[in-house]
Scaffold this motif. Sequence first.
Motif, short mmCIF file in Angstrom:
data_model
loop_
_atom_site.label_atom_id
_atom_site.label_comp_id
_atom_site.label_asym_id
_atom_site.label_seq_id
_atom_site.Cartn_x
_atom_site.Cartn_y
_atom_site.Cartn_z
N PHE A 11 0.80 -1.21 0.00
CA PHE A 11 0.00 0.00 0.00
C PHE A 11 0.84 1.27 0.00
CE2 PHE A 11 -2.71 -3.28 2.06
CZ PHE A 11 -3.57 -3.45 0.98
N ASP A 12 2.14 1.12 -0.29
CA ASP A 12 3.03 2.26 -0.50
C ASP A 12 2.91 3.26 0.65
OD1 ASP A 12 4.91 3.83 -1.77
OD2 ASP A 12 3.43 4.87 -3.00
N LEU A 13 3.17 2.79 1.86
CA LEU A 13 2.98 3.62 3.06
C LEU A 13 4.16 4.55 3.34
CD1 LEU A 13 1.19 1.08 5.42
CD2 LEU A 13 0.19 2.77 3.86
N GLN A 14 5.22 4.46 2.58
CA GLN A 14 6.29 5.44 2.60
C GLN A 14 6.84 5.70 4.00
OE1 GLN A 14 4.88 8.90 0.49
NE2 GLN A 14 4.41 7.74 -1.35
N GLY A 15 7.33 4.62 4.61
CA GLY A 15 7.98 4.75 5.90
C GLY A 15 7.05 4.91 7.08
N TYR A 16 5.77 4.73 6.87
CA TYR A 16 4.74 4.80 7.91
C TYR A 16 4.48 6.21 8.43
CZ TYR A 16 5.35 -0.30 8.31
OH TYR A 16 5.45 -1.65 8.06
N GLY A 17 5.16 7.22 7.92
CA GLY A 17 4.87 8.58 8.37
C GLY A 17 3.43 8.94 8.05
N GLY A 18 2.72 9.47 9.04
CA GLY A 18 1.32 9.84 8.85
C GLY A 18 0.35 8.69 8.97
N CYS A 19 0.84 7.51 9.43
CA CYS A 19 -0.02 6.34 9.59
C CYS A 19 -0.21 6.02 11.07
CB CYS A 19 0.61 5.11 8.93
SG CYS A 19 0.95 5.27 7.17
N VAL A 20 -1.37 5.48 11.41
CA VAL A 20 -1.59 4.95 12.75
C VAL A 20 -2.30 3.60 12.61
CG1 VAL A 20 -3.82 6.12 13.11
CG2 VAL A 20 -2.44 5.42 15.09
N PHE A 21 -1.90 2.66 13.46
CA PHE A 21 -2.44 1.30 13.44
C PHE A 21 -3.18 1.04 14.74
CE2 PHE A 21 -1.46 -3.27 14.52
CZ PHE A 21 -2.42 -3.83 13.68
N ILE A 22 -4.40 0.52 14.63
CA ILE A 22 -5.28 0.28 15.78
C ILE A 22 -5.51 -1.21 15.94
CG2 ILE A 22 -7.57 0.73 16.76
CD1 ILE A 22 -7.60 3.15 14.61
N ASP A 23 -5.22 -1.76 17.11
CA ASP A 23 -5.41 -3.20 17.36
C ASP A 23 -5.66 -3.39 18.84
OD1 ASP A 23 -4.82 -6.13 17.67
OD2 ASP A 23 -4.11 -5.95 15.62
N ASP A 24 -6.45 -4.41 19.19
CA ASP A 24 -6.73 -4.67 20.61
C ASP A 24 -5.63 -5.50 21.26
OD1 ASP A 24 -8.31 -7.76 20.86
OD2 ASP A 24 -7.79 -6.89 18.93
N SER A 25 -4.79 -6.14 20.48
CA SER A 25 -3.77 -7.05 21.01
C SER A 25 -2.48 -6.32 21.32
CB SER A 25 -3.49 -8.16 19.99
OG SER A 25 -2.29 -8.85 20.29
N LEU A 26 -2.00 -6.45 22.54
CA LEU A 26 -0.76 -5.79 22.94
C LEU A 26 0.42 -6.27 22.11
CD1 LEU A 26 0.85 -3.93 24.81
CD2 LEU A 26 1.01 -5.83 26.44
N ARG A 27 0.51 -7.58 21.88
CA ARG A 27 1.66 -8.09 21.11
C ARG A 27 1.63 -7.58 19.68
NH1 ARG A 27 0.85 -14.44 19.50
NH2 ARG A 27 -1.11 -14.18 18.41
N ASN A 28 0.43 -7.39 19.14
CA ASN A 28 0.35 -6.89 17.77
C ASN A 28 0.76 -5.43 17.67
OD1 ASN A 28 -0.56 -9.41 17.03
ND2 ASN A 28 -2.70 -8.79 16.77
N VAL A 29 0.33 -4.61 18.64
CA VAL A 29 0.71 -3.20 18.57
C VAL A 29 2.19 -3.04 18.88
CG1 VAL A 29 -1.62 -2.35 19.06
CG2 VAL A 29 -0.04 -2.66 20.95
N GLU A 30 2.72 -3.85 19.77
CA GLU A 30 4.15 -3.76 20.07
C GLU A 30 4.98 -4.13 18.84
OE1 GLU A 30 4.64 -6.21 23.52
OE2 GLU A 30 4.32 -4.51 24.90
N ALA A 31 4.55 -5.17 18.13
CA ALA A 31 5.28 -5.57 16.92
C ALA A 31 5.19 -4.48 15.85
CB ALA A 31 4.70 -6.88 16.38
N ALA A 32 4.02 -3.88 15.71
CA ALA A 32 3.85 -2.80 14.73
C ALA A 32 4.71 -1.60 15.10
CB ALA A 32 2.39 -2.39 14.65
N ARG A 33 4.78 -1.32 16.39
CA ARG A 33 5.59 -0.18 16.86
C ARG A 33 7.06 -0.42 16.56
NH1 ARG A 33 4.10 -0.05 22.27
NH2 ARG A 33 2.07 0.71 21.57
N ARG A 34 7.50 -1.66 16.73
CA ARG A 34 8.91 -1.97 16.44
C ARG A 34 9.22 -1.78 14.95
NH1 ARG A 34 8.04 -6.06 20.42
NH2 ARG A 34 7.50 -7.59 18.82
N GLU A 35 8.21 -1.94 14.12
CA GLU A 35 8.39 -1.73 12.67
C GLU A 35 8.32 -0.25 12.29
OE1 GLU A 35 9.14 -4.03 10.14
OE2 GLU A 35 9.67 -5.07 12.01
N GLY A 36 7.96 0.61 13.25
CA GLY A 36 7.94 2.04 12.98
C GLY A 36 6.57 2.67 12.88
N LEU A 37 5.52 1.89 13.12
CA LEU A 37 4.15 2.42 13.07
C LEU A 37 3.77 3.11 14.37
CD1 LEU A 37 2.18 -0.42 11.28
CD2 LEU A 37 1.89 2.01 10.78
#
Length: 203
Positions: A155-181
């Motif tokens: 989806f050509d997110l270009q480094g995740y700048g300007g993106c936010v990811f919403i999830d109820d799972s702590l492990r999922n948000v932590e993994a996304a955060r480590r990727e830069g989201l």
Amino acid sequence: MLHTIIFDLGNVLIGWQPRALFEQVFETREEVDYFLANVATLEWNEKQDAGRSIEEGTRELIERHPEFEREIRIYYDRWTETITGPIEGSVEILKQLKASGKYRLLALTNWSHELFPWARETFDFLDLFEEIMVSGEVKLQKPDPAIYRLLHERFDLQGYGGCVFIDDSLRNVEAARREGLDTIRFENPEQLRRELRERGVEI
């Protein structure tokens, strides 16, 4: 400035509770607890979310727990009874975001590719998304870093700048955060609305 909002689906927009089914199947809470903690576990279910067929997953579990064959078969035979319906407050937020016309709306869900067509047919608000990446279709699942990287690429997110990811799972948000989201761990619609507003979203 925020321009892309990525939603998880289960327990963010659509309620999913296996207990809702198995409280009808077993006589006691203790039996439900045991079955979901030791037999039809989240780890087992996630293999179907990652692309394993329901037939194979069911057969494998019956081989390990033949004494629960009836209940294991019920898991997918009556799977729609684990879906408790739309989370209305979250759906309203999604509709408001779409109506604003300001945001790119994507979804990233752990869901069996065999079962997700039912969700598409049942919940018309899923049509509000530009695209939905389904783990069972891409044969990757959260929190594997590879699924976030595929999302980024596809989806050509270009480094995740300007993106936010919403999830109820702590492990999922932590993994996304480590990727830069940037991430929001979903608790309830009111908290989600507040955290989006803190990021400058006018809803």
